[in-house]
Design a protein around this motif. Structure first.
Motif, PDB file in Angstrom:
ATOM      1  N   CYS A   7      11.091 -46.655  72.452  1.00  0.00           N
ATOM      2  CA  CYS A   7      10.056 -45.696  72.059  1.00  0.00           C
ATOM      3  C   CYS A   7       9.551 -44.906  73.252  1.00  0.00           C
ATOM      4  O   CYS A   7       8.427 -45.068  73.694  1.00  0.00           O
ATOM      5  CB  CYS A   7       8.907 -46.428  71.377  1.00  0.00           C
ATOM      6  N   SER A  13      15.988 -39.738  70.013  1.00  0.00           N
ATOM      7  CA  SER A  13      16.247 -40.118  68.629  1.00  0.00           C
ATOM      8  C   SER A  13      17.729 -39.933  68.334  1.00  0.00           C
ATOM      9  O   SER A  13      18.500 -39.547  69.188  1.00  0.00           O
ATOM     10  CB  SER A  13      15.394 -39.266  67.680  1.00  0.00           C
ATOM     11  N   LEU A  37       7.606 -50.687  61.954  1.00  0.00           N
ATOM     12  CA  LEU A  37       7.547 -49.337  61.396  1.00  0.00           C
ATOM     13  C   LEU A  37       6.083 -48.902  61.465  1.00  0.00           C
ATOM     14  O   LEU A  37       5.251 -49.353  60.690  1.00  0.00           O
ATOM     15  CB  LEU A  37       8.061 -49.324  59.957  1.00  0.00           C
ATOM     16  N   ASN A  38       5.780 -48.050  62.426  1.00  0.00           N
ATOM     17  CA  ASN A  38       4.406 -47.654  62.708  1.00  0.00           C
ATOM     18  C   ASN A  38       4.012 -46.433  61.889  1.00  0.00           C
ATOM     19  O   ASN A  38       4.463 -45.327  62.169  1.00  0.00           O
ATOM     20  CB  ASN A  38       4.264 -47.373  64.207  1.00  0.00           C
ATOM     21  N   ARG A  39       3.169 -46.626  60.892  1.00  0.00           N
ATOM     22  CA  ARG A  39       2.712 -45.514  60.067  1.00  0.00           C
ATOM     23  C   ARG A  39       1.738 -44.601  60.810  1.00  0.00           C
ATOM     24  O   ARG A  39       1.456 -43.510  60.347  1.00  0.00           O
ATOM     25  CB  ARG A  39       2.039 -46.038  58.798  1.00  0.00           C
ATOM     26  N   CYS A  41       2.160 -43.456  63.924  1.00  0.00           N
ATOM     27  CA  CYS A  41       2.865 -42.541  64.835  1.00  0.00           C
ATOM     28  C   CYS A  41       4.309 -42.425  64.352  1.00  0.00           C
ATOM     29  O   CYS A  41       5.159 -43.221  64.720  1.00  0.00           O
ATOM     30  CB  CYS A  41       2.817 -43.040  66.269  1.00  0.00           C
ATOM     31  N   GLU A  42       4.530 -41.462  63.501  1.00  0.00           N
ATOM     32  CA  GLU A  42       5.852 -41.307  62.905  1.00  0.00           C
ATOM     33  C   GLU A  42       6.933 -41.078  63.953  1.00  0.00           C
ATOM     34  O   GLU A  42       8.092 -41.424  63.742  1.00  0.00           O
ATOM     35  CB  GLU A  42       5.854 -40.163  61.886  1.00  0.00           C
ATOM     36  N   SER A  45       8.641 -44.210  64.946  1.00  0.00           N
ATOM     37  CA  SER A  45       9.442 -44.786  63.869  1.00  0.00           C
ATOM     38  C   SER A  45      10.619 -43.906  63.471  1.00  0.00           C
ATOM     39  O   SER A  45      11.410 -44.277  62.612  1.00  0.00           O
ATOM     40  CB  SER A  45       8.564 -45.040  62.641  1.00  0.00           C
ATOM     41  N   LEU A  46      10.739 -42.782  64.116  1.00  0.00           N
ATOM     42  CA  LEU A  46      11.818 -41.849  63.807  1.00  0.00           C
ATOM     43  C   LEU A  46      13.171 -42.518  64.016  1.00  0.00           C
ATOM     44  O   LEU A  46      13.467 -43.033  65.083  1.00  0.00           O
ATOM     45  CB  LEU A  46      11.712 -40.616  64.707  1.00  0.00           C
ATOM     46  N   GLN A  48      14.196 -45.342  62.780  1.00  0.00           N
ATOM     47  CA  GLN A  48      14.196 -46.799  62.765  1.00  0.00           C
ATOM     48  C   GLN A  48      15.119 -47.367  61.679  1.00  0.00           C
ATOM     49  O   GLN A  48      15.819 -48.343  61.914  1.00  0.00           O
ATOM     50  CB  GLN A  48      12.778 -47.341  62.548  1.00  0.00           C
ATOM     51  N   GLU A  66       5.625 -53.360  58.583  1.00  0.00           N
ATOM     52  CA  GLU A  66       4.847 -52.130  58.660  1.00  0.00           C
ATOM     53  C   GLU A  66       3.459 -52.396  59.209  1.00  0.00           C
ATOM     54  O   GLU A  66       2.897 -53.468  59.032  1.00  0.00           O
ATOM     55  CB  GLU A  66       4.738 -51.488  57.277  1.00  0.00           C
ATOM     56  N   ASN A  68       0.053 -49.919  61.462  1.00  0.00           N
ATOM     57  CA  ASN A  68      -0.435 -48.617  61.881  1.00  0.00           C
ATOM     58  C   ASN A  68      -1.254 -48.800  63.142  1.00  0.00           C
ATOM     59  O   ASN A  68      -2.343 -49.384  63.103  1.00  0.00           O
ATOM     60  CB  ASN A  68      -1.283 -48.000  60.761  1.00  0.00           C
TER      61      ASN A  68
END
Length: 101
Positions: A7, A13, A37-39, A41-42, A45-46, A48, A66, A68
């Motif tokens: 990250c 990506s 999977l971080n809601r 900071c998209e 998670s791009l 993932q 999941e 956040n």
């Protein structure tokens, strides 16, 4: 870790990010992978789920959970720990220590 983390921004990506994860799994002889999977900071998670697919195709046990970073209310600790416990058991591992708060 300071030079090979996954990250490091949205600019990392796609196929390069997937290959970096696979390289880390191989280099460190990883038995299984848990991805957050971080809601909140998209960007982190791009791709993932593409990483999950690549690891499963390679035969590496993989699970996601999941949460956040921006809003801790969106993290279900009990559910996450139950999923991690189940994931570890599928790999033949058992919890030997109970964490107390």
């Amino acid at each position: 870790l300071s030079t090979g983390t996954v990250c490091r921004g949205v600019r990392h990506s796609g196929a390069g990010k997937i290959q970096r994860v696979i390289d880390m799994v191989d280099k460190w002889r990883v038995d299984g992978v848990i991805l957050h999977l971080n809601r909140g900071c998209e960007g982190t998670s791009l791709g993932q789920m593409d990483i999950v697919s690549a690891l499963l195709k390679k035969g590496t046990p993989t699970m996601t959970f999941e949460g956040n970073h921006a809003d801790p209310r969106e993290y279900d600790e009990q559910r996450t720990f139950a999923r991690i416990t189940s994931f570890m058991e599928t790999m033949g591992l058992k919890q030997i220590y109970a964490f107390k708060k």
